[in-house]
Structures are given as structure tokens and as C-alpha cells.
Scaffold this motif. Structure first.
Motif, PDB file in Angstrom:
ATOM      1  N   ARG A   2       0.852  -1.190   0.000  1.00 36.01           N
ATOM      2  CA  ARG A   2       0.000   0.000   0.000  1.00 36.01           C
ATOM      3  C   ARG A   2       0.884   1.235   0.000  1.00 36.01           C
ATOM      4  NH1 ARG A   2      -3.899   2.940  -1.398  1.00 36.01           N
ATOM      5  NH2 ARG A   2      -5.956   2.630  -0.528  1.00 36.01           N
ATOM      6  N   SER A   3       0.879   2.015  -1.116  1.00 41.72           N
ATOM      7  CA  SER A   3       1.658   3.236  -1.212  1.00 41.72           C
ATOM      8  C   SER A   3       0.791   4.432  -0.863  1.00 41.72           C
ATOM      9  CB  SER A   3       2.222   3.389  -2.629  1.00 41.72           C
ATOM     10  OG  SER A   3       3.035   2.290  -2.956  1.00 41.72           O
ATOM     11  N   LEU A 242       6.399   3.932  10.004  1.00 44.67           N
ATOM     12  CA  LEU A 242       5.353   3.834  11.031  1.00 44.67           C
ATOM     13  C   LEU A 242       5.689   4.717  12.224  1.00 44.67           C
ATOM     14  CD1 LEU A 242       2.787   2.563  12.194  1.00 44.67           C
ATOM     15  CD2 LEU A 242       4.165   0.624  12.948  1.00 44.67           C
ATOM     16  N   SER A 243       6.950   4.685  12.664  1.00 46.80           N
ATOM     17  CA  SER A 243       7.366   5.518  13.802  1.00 46.80           C
ATOM     18  C   SER A 243       7.179   6.998  13.490  1.00 46.80           C
ATOM     19  CB  SER A 243       8.828   5.226  14.152  1.00 46.80           C
ATOM     20  OG  SER A 243       9.003   3.875  14.516  1.00 46.80           O
ATOM     21  N   ALA A 244       7.555   7.393  12.255  1.00 50.36           N
ATOM     22  CA  ALA A 244       7.399   8.794  11.858  1.00 50.36           C
ATOM     23  C   ALA A 244       5.922   9.181  11.811  1.00 50.36           C
ATOM     24  CB  ALA A 244       8.048   9.022  10.497  1.00 50.36           C
ATOM     25  N   GLY A 245       5.081   8.276  11.294  1.00 53.38           N
ATOM     26  CA  GLY A 245       3.649   8.556  11.223  1.00 53.38           C
ATOM     27  C   GLY A 245       3.033   8.766  12.597  1.00 53.38           C
ATOM     28  N   VAL A 254       0.363   6.168   9.096  1.00 53.53           N
ATOM     29  CA  VAL A 254       0.309   5.069  10.075  1.00 53.53           C
ATOM     30  C   VAL A 254      -0.406   3.864   9.478  1.00 53.53           C
ATOM     31  CG1 VAL A 254      -0.676   4.344  12.283  1.00 53.53           C
ATOM     32  CG2 VAL A 254       0.472   6.552  12.099  1.00 53.53           C
ATOM     33  N   ILE A 255      -1.590   4.096   8.868  1.00 58.63           N
ATOM     34  CA  ILE A 255      -2.379   2.986   8.316  1.00 58.63           C
ATOM     35  C   ILE A 255      -1.618   2.292   7.197  1.00 58.63           C
ATOM     36  CG2 ILE A 255      -4.499   2.391   7.076  1.00 58.63           C
ATOM     37  CD1 ILE A 255      -5.843   4.782   8.521  1.00 58.63           C
ATOM     38  N   ALA A 256      -1.069   3.072   6.256  1.00 57.54           N
ATOM     39  CA  ALA A 256      -0.342   2.475   5.128  1.00 57.54           C
ATOM     40  C   ALA A 256       0.860   1.678   5.603  1.00 57.54           C
ATOM     41  CB  ALA A 256       0.090   3.569   4.160  1.00 57.54           C
ATOM     42  N   SER A 257       1.592   2.207   6.611  1.00 62.05           N
ATOM     43  CA  SER A 257       2.767   1.490   7.126  1.00 62.05           C
ATOM     44  C   SER A 257       2.360   0.184   7.781  1.00 62.05           C
ATOM     45  CB  SER A 257       3.514   2.380   8.123  1.00 62.05           C
ATOM     46  OG  SER A 257       3.956   3.570   7.511  1.00 62.05           O
ATOM     47  N   MET A 258       1.253   0.205   8.558  1.00 54.19           N
ATOM     48  CA  MET A 258       0.786  -1.029   9.198  1.00 54.19           C
ATOM     49  C   MET A 258       0.390  -2.077   8.157  1.00 54.19           C
ATOM     50  SD  MET A 258      -1.481   0.199  12.465  1.00 54.19           S
ATOM     51  CE  MET A 258      -0.692   0.807  13.959  1.00 54.19           C
ATOM     52  N   ILE A 259      -0.279  -1.635   7.089  1.00 53.21           N
ATOM     53  CA  ILE A 259      -0.648  -2.579   6.026  1.00 53.21           C
ATOM     54  C   ILE A 259       0.599  -3.194   5.410  1.00 53.21           C
ATOM     55  CG2 ILE A 259      -1.735  -2.793   3.757  1.00 53.21           C
ATOM     56  CD1 ILE A 259      -3.667  -0.578   4.558  1.00 53.21           C
ATOM     57  N   LYS A 280      -5.181  -3.741  13.336  1.00 50.38           N
ATOM     58  CA  LYS A 280      -4.924  -2.377  13.826  1.00 50.38           C
ATOM     59  C   LYS A 280      -5.194  -1.350  12.716  1.00 50.38           C
ATOM     60  CE  LYS A 280      -1.420  -3.529  17.327  1.00 50.38           C
ATOM     61  NZ  LYS A 280       0.015  -3.404  17.690  1.00 50.38           N
ATOM     62  N   SER A 281      -4.693  -1.636  11.509  1.00 50.28           N
ATOM     63  CA  SER A 281      -4.899  -0.702  10.402  1.00 50.28           C
ATOM     64  C   SER A 281      -6.376  -0.617  10.022  1.00 50.28           C
ATOM     65  CB  SER A 281      -4.068  -1.122   9.190  1.00 50.28           C
ATOM     66  OG  SER A 281      -4.438  -2.404   8.746  1.00 50.28           O
ATOM     67  N   LEU A 282      -7.105  -1.760  10.099  1.00 50.19           N
ATOM     68  CA  LEU A 282      -8.535  -1.767   9.780  1.00 50.19           C
ATOM     69  C   LEU A 282      -9.312  -0.911  10.773  1.00 50.19           C
ATOM     70  CD1 LEU A 282     -10.920  -2.860   8.133  1.00 50.19           C
ATOM     71  CD2 LEU A 282     -10.967  -4.849   9.646  1.00 50.19           C
TER      72      LEU A 282
END
Length: 724
Positions: A2-3, A242-245, A254-259, A280-282
Motif C-alpha cells: 500500500r503506497s 510507522l514511527s514517523a507517522g 500510520v495505516i499504510a505502514s501497518m498494512i 490495527k490498520s482496519l
């Protein structure tokens, strides 16, 4: 993977004149004003101000604030800003509002309304000659095409947008365009081009010290590493993203990184961690209304449960995915987007015609005006003698009239320049399209054709096609099928794309694929039909060649399989013959040993007779003879067994090892007995070879059956041993 698509903001000339500083493109939820969240601060300012223009700015700031956190709010505030901007009739603010509104629609997967807003903003930006507005609109239109899988058009629009951003030195716009183009290249497996885009973007981001865009670009680079199989390196990039988000409180990041992290763990077969990140992303995407994210997550969770053989859960999440996907990418939406694109092109043409009509009206007015001026000049000349004051007044009137004419000429030139720019944009959209486009009236008479459609039919001049019925270019075989499709398009019963054969100008046939739609007049009635046609001749040829190759390969594989099977059968036949020959040879050898032993026994018996006949004086000689007999018998028996065993192991090389593996407690003599029985020798024949009595051999056979677990059975001992 997921970009994250980068969205540009539009800021027009009016905004710059007012000197209002806008927030960064990616707003952080951690921003506060006077101890309150930014959203509360902006709402408070809206309530306090009486300036309609300032309210528009503030509503658009709220829309941008919720881009990456709650798109439904972006739509809400975008609509309010647009409503006020249209009341104020301020083009720059209308463009800004439409782009924000379109971005909100795209994040909830309403691509039809998103495309409508972006095309209107592009048309208006072109009208007021705003390059930043054009660049921004092109970029967002490209994102919609990217979402819908039309990568050729997406790439063309991205390249145009980036080029304009660089011309106007829009750093953030250039960064966004490069990231989006990199994502597209990654999707189409052009990884080197993708990395080139990301690295160019990183240079600008570091100059601007944009932490959020650096994090997003690093996440996109992680996509490339993951696609190349370097999953550990990709996981490192995604965790940093994810940390930066989380630090910047950017929900989209955050969501894209978790996916992405969940996908990595899924590829590593760590389904527990993968499901944890998906859930978590859902939760976040559902809470904040990111439908496009939610759609993808449902699909990934369905695939995970399928791997876990949990068919009920897999089906449950696939149904959720299918429902959202069908809603977002319905045929009606795709057709409507195409209709909006054609409508924009048609509107541009109508604007061109109106401006030309205005020019003609102006020319007629100018001629009339010059005629009036000429008359006035004659009157002034006639009245010249009536006094100096009359002459002075006439000269002043003439000067003012000339000034008006000059201003009108300048205005006309400005209009012509805008018309030319609009025409260039219109032609660019048509000429870069990979499809041929033509427009007809409701009776199928052609009213407009694009250059590429002329190329498909082999015509040089569009006037050769204008006014003709479109069905005359279709082969007789496909005529009834295309007429039925034309009827369905007219009745707005949209179907899948239709394939048929066109007849070119030179008489050659060309296979094409077409999609159709309707155009409406200002009253909302269907007035025209548009069709997008693609030449699929090469594709069909490749498909047919591929099919023929696959059929030939399948036939060859069958022939090879038959030859290999025949070869194996021949080899097995030869091996069986060889084994049978060696068994016969071994049996013959055994019989030879038996016969030899019988001969030796005969000699021994004769020597015994000689011993008995010997007289008393020859006792010593008799003893020597007896010793000789015993030694001869022992030596011959031992040598016979060794010779037999050598031949046996050559024929049955694995017999002793297989027997030992199954029955390790057997003695050496019992193994010898097994070898004789393996050759199906009788007890008498074994007795002849081994010099053991038949009774002792029967006892040995009974003991051997016990060790082999064959007691109280009627199984044949020789048949049993033939298995080893």
C-alpha cells in the motif's frame, strides 16, 4: 503493497496578494493554537470573522487539516468553502475549494465525484491562466486514473504536472508528483525508474526539511525493496515510516505502514503478526473513514484466513472487500469519469467557438464603428468653420474613441491568447489519449473525430468522416452487433466493451475495442454520444500466436512423455531379462556345485572302500588317506560356498542389507540359508551344497520361520524372501 499518494494544494494569485500563509500540505494533528487543537482554533476564527473571503480560506484550511485523518470532514468543509467562493465569484478560491473537495471524495473511493471536481478545477485554472492550478488539477486527475488502473493516462498526466511544477518552481508540487510517478512505476515493475523518482524527491525534501514527505518517500522506497524480494530491508523502511507517522500523528502514514508491515509478515508466513497489523490498520481506517484503505485491508485479511484454511472467515472478509470494491469501481462510475473527460474536452471546444463568435461580432462592430467615425470626421470637417471650440471638442471625442478602440484590441488579443492556451490543453488531452475518440448525434452521424481515430481508419482529413454514419465503417458481419450496442448506449444500458472489425480507407481490416457513453445538453437531455476506440489488432495477433505456441508446446510435451515412457519400458524389459539371466546363471552355478559335491562324495566313498581293503600293515597309509579325504571335503565345501556367495551378491546386491535392516538378529548361517531359499532351492539341494543333514536343515528352517515371524502361517518361505 500500500503506497501513499501525495496531494498538492492550490494557492492562487488572490491568496498571494492577501499575504495569507497556508499550513504545510501534510497537516499534523499535534498542531495547537492557544492551547486548543487547530480545528477548534479555525472554527473559532470562522465564527468571529465577518469576511466571506477569510471564511473561505479558513474552511479550506479545515478541509486540508482533515485530508489524512478524516476525509468525510474534508468533504464537509470543502463544500462550505465552494459554496461561499461561488457566491463571491472568485475563480482562484473556487479552484482551491474544488480540489479539496475532490481529494475528500477520492479518499472515500467516490471517484466519479472526485474526477468531476478535478476536471472543473482544471478547466477553470486553464481559463484564468493559473499554472499552479493546472499542475495541481492534472496531478489529482492522474491519481484517479492510477486508482482505476489506467496507468498510461496516469503517467501522461503526472509527467505534465511535474513539468509545470518545475517551471513555476513549486518544490512541494514537484515532490508530490515525483512520489506519485514513482508509485506508478513501482506498480508497473519499472523499479529503476521508481527509485530515480524517489531519490530526486528526497533531494528536494531534504532541502525543504520536510520530515513527513521524507518518511513517505522512505516508505515508498520500502515498496521497491519488497517487490525485489529484499523483505527484511523493506520491513526496516516500513517500521521507520510507522514511527514517523505516529510521531507526526499522520493517520494515512500510520495505516499504510501497518498494512505494509502486515504484508511483509504474511510473506514470511508469520500469520499471527500479519493479522495483528491488519486488524490495527482496519480499526484506524474504519474509524476515520478511509474506504480505499478499508477495501484493501478486507482483501488482505481474506487471503490470510484462506492460508489458515478458515474458509468461513475468508469468505466473510472477501464479501466485505467485494462489496466496497464494487461500489468504488462500478461500471457507472468508470463510464461517468470517461463522460466527464469528454465533457471537459467538448466544453473546451465550445469555449473556443464562443470566443471566435465574439471575435466576429467584434469585427462587425469595429467596421460599423469605423463607419461612424468616418461620418463624424466628415461632419467635423464640415463644421470646422463653425469655430475653434467645435474643432477642439471633436478632436477630444476622436481621441477618446481611438483609446477605446486600442483597449478593445488589447482585450481581444488577451482573449485570443487564452483561447489559444485552452485549445492547446484540449488538443494535448486528445492527442495523448491512447484511444481514438469520436462523437456522434443520436442517429450515429459523426460530428467529431480525434487525430488517433483518423489514424486507425487510415484517413488524412477529418472532413472525410464528419457527417457520415459511423456504421458504414463497420464490417457487415459485425453490423448488427454494433447497432445493438449503439442502441444500448443511447438507452444508457451500459455494457462491457465491445469488439468489432472496422474497414480502413485502404480496404484493410482492423480489430478494435470500444466503450461508449452519452453527453447531455444544458437541459439534461441526451444530445450526443461519444465512443472511445482502441486498436487491438496487435494484441489479438499476440494472443493467437501465444495460444498456438501453447498448443504446440503441449503437443511436444505429450510426445516427449510418450518417448520417455517407451524408453523406461525398454530399460525395464532389459533389466528384467538381465536379472532373469543372472538368476538362471546363479541357479546353474548352484546346480554345478551340487553336482561337483556329488562327484566329490563319490570319490570319498571309493577312498573309504580302499581304506577297508587295506591290510594290517598299511594302517598308517589308511590314516593318511582318511585325513586326506577329510581335508579334501572341507576345503571343497568352503570354496564352493565362497564362490556361490560371490555370484549371489552380484545378482542380488541389496538382499543381505535389506534382510539385515528388517531382521538384524539373524545369524550368519541363517542368512546363508535365506540366500539358498531366495533361489528356491530344495532342502535336499541345500544339503548337498552345505553337507548338512536334511533333518538339521528342517530344524534350521523351523527356527528361521520363527525369527521371520512366520510361525503358524502357511506362507511360502521362498516366496517371502523373494521380496528382499
Amino acid at each position: 503493497m500500500r503506497s501513499i499518494f501525495f496531494r498538492n494544494r492550490y494557492s492562487g494569485i488572490v491568496i498571494k496578494k492577501l499575504g495569507i500563509l497556508f499550513l504545510s500540505v501534510l497537516l499534523s494533528l499535534s498542531v495547537f493554537s492557544e492551547g486548543k487543537p487547530l480545528s477548534d482554533s479555525l472554527l473559532a476564527k470562522i465564527e468571529k470573522t465577518n469576511s466571506q473571503r477569510e471564511k473561505i480560506f479558513l474552511y479550506n484550511e479545515l478541509a486540508v487539516y482533515y485530508w489524512y485523518n478524516r476525509p468525510s470532514k474534508t468533504i464537509e468543509y470543502g463544500k462550505k468553502a465552494l459554496e461561499l467562493a461561488e457566491e463571491l465569484e472568485n475563480d482562484s478560491l473556487i479552484i482551491n475549494s474544488r480540489i479539496n473537495l475532490g481529494i475528500g471524495y477520492s479518499y472515500i473511493a467516490d471517484y466519479k465525484n472526485a474526477m468531476n471536481q478535478f476536471i472543473q478545477s482544471l478547466s477553470l485554472s486553464d481559463k484564468i491562466n493559473s499554472k499552479s492550478g493546472v499542475s495541481n488539477s492534472l496531478s489529482n486527475i492522474a491519481i484517479i486514473f492510477d486508482y482505476l488502473g489506467n496507468y498510461e493516462k496516469a503517467e501522461a498526466f503526472y509527467v505534465k504536472s511535474i513539468k509545470i511544477s518545475k517551471e513555476i518552481k513549486d518544490g512541494k508540487g514537484t515532490i508530490g508528483g515525483l512520489n506519485n510517478l514513482g508509485i506508478l512505476y513501482s506498480k508497473t515493475k519499472k523499479y529503476k525508474k521508481a527509485l530515480d523518482c524517489y531519490n530526486e524527491a528526497l533531494v528536494l525534501e531534504k532541502v525543504l526539511k520536510d520530515k513527513q514527505m521524507i518518511a513517505i518517500t522512505l516508505s515508498n522506497i520500502g515498496d521497491v525493496y519488497e517487490a525485489n524480494g529484499e523483505v527484511d530491508k523493506a520491513l526496516e523502511y516500513f517500521n521507520n515510516s510507522l514511527s514517523a507517522g505516529k510521531e507526526l500523528k499522520n493517520n494515512t502514514l500510520v495505516i499504510a505502514s501497518m498494512i505494509n508491515i502486515g504484508k511483509i509478515y504474511f510473506s514470511k508466513n508469520n500469520y499471527t503478526l500479519a493479522l495483528e497489523y491488519y486488524q490495527k490498520s482496519l480499526s484506524l481506517s474504519t474509524e476515520f473513514g478511509f474506504i480505499s484503505f478499508t477495501t484493501d485491508i478486507y482483501k488482505y485479511i481474506s487471503e490470510l484466513y484462506e492460508k489458515l484454511n478458515n474458509s468461513n472467515k475468508a469468505l466473510e472478509y472477501f464479501k466485505k472487500y467485494d462489496s466496497l470494491k464494487s461500489t468504488a469501481l462500478s461500471k457507472e462510475s468508470s463510464s461517468k469519469i470517461a463522460e466527464l473527460q469528454i465533457k471537459y474536452e467538448t466544453d473546451a471546444k465550445e469555449i473556443e467557438n464562443k470566443l471566435l463568435q465574439k471575435e466576429n461580432n467584434y469585427q462587425r462592430g469595429l467596421r460599423n464603428f469605423l463607419l461612424i467615425i468616418t461620418t463624424l470626421v466628415l461632419i467635423v470637417a464640415f463644421l470646422f468653420f463653425r469655430g475653434y471650440l467645435h474643432k477642439k471638442n471633436a478632436a477630444r471625442v476622436l481621441f477618446e474613441k481611438n483609446k477605446i478602440i486600442t483597449e478593445q484590441k488589447e482585450q481581444l488579443q488577451l482573449s485570443m491568447n487564452k483561447l489559444q492556451q485552452s485549445e492547446e490543453m484540449y488538443r494535448s488531452l486528445i492527442t495523448t489519449s491512447p484511444d481514438g475518440i469520436f462523437i456522434t448525434d443520436l442517429n450515429a452521424k459523426i460530428q467529431y473525430v480525434s487525430p488517433y481515430f483518423l489514424q486507425i481508419l487510415g484517413y488524412a482529413d477529418r472532413e472525410d468522416l464528419i457527417g457520415k454514419n459511423a456504421t458504414v465503417f463497420i464490417t457487415e458481419k459485425d453490423n448488427s452487433k454494433t447497432l445493438e450496442y449503439f442502441k444500448q448506449v443511447t438507452e444508457e444500458k451500459y455494457t462491457n466493451a465491445i469488439e468489432f472489425v472496422l474497414v480502413r480507407y485502404d480496404g484493410k481490416l482492423v480489430e478494435v475495442e470500444a466503450n461508449g457513453g452519452v453527453l447531455r445538453n444544458p437541459e439534461g437531455r441526451i444530445s450526443k454520444l461519444f465512443f472511445m476506440v482502441r486498436d487491438v489488432t496487435v494484441r489479438k495477433k499476440i494472443e493467437n500466436e501465444h495460444s498456438a505456441q501453447q498448443e504446440m508446446i503441449f503437443t511436444q510435451k505429450q510426445e516427449i512423455s510418450k518417448l520417455e515412457l517407451l524408453k523406461k519400458e525398454q530399460e525395464n524389459y532389459m533389466l528384467r531379462g538381465d536379472l532373469e539371466y543372472k538368476n538362471k546363471e546363479l541357479a546353474s552355478k548352484a546346480m554345478y556345485i551340487i553336482q561337483n559335491n556329488e562327484l566329490i562324495d563319490s570319490i570319498v566313498e571309493k577312498l573309504k572302500l580302499l581304506e577297508m581293503k587295506a591290510d594290517e600293515n598299511e594302517r598308517i597309509s589308511s590314516g593318511e588317506i582318511r585325513a586326506l579325504v577329510n581335508n579334501l571335503r572341507s576345503t571343497i565345501r568352503r570354496d564352493s560356498w565362497k564362490e556361490f556367495e560371490t555370484h549371489f551378491t552380484q545378482v542380488h546386491s541389496d538382499f543381505y542389507s535389506n534382510l539385515h535392516t528388517r531382521f538384524p538378529e539373524l545369524t550368519a548361517n541363517e542368512k546363508k540359508l535365506c540366500a539358498f531359499l531366495r533361489l528356491n532351492l530344495s532342502t535336499k539341494e541345500i544339503s548337498e551344497i552345505t553337507s548338512k543333514s536334511i533333518h538339521s536343515l528342517n530344524v534350521a528352517r523351523t527356527r528361521l520361520r520363527q525369527k521371520l515371524g512366520m510361525t503358524n502361517t502357511d506362507d511360502n518361505l521362498s516366496a517371502f524372501l523373494s521380496q528382499f
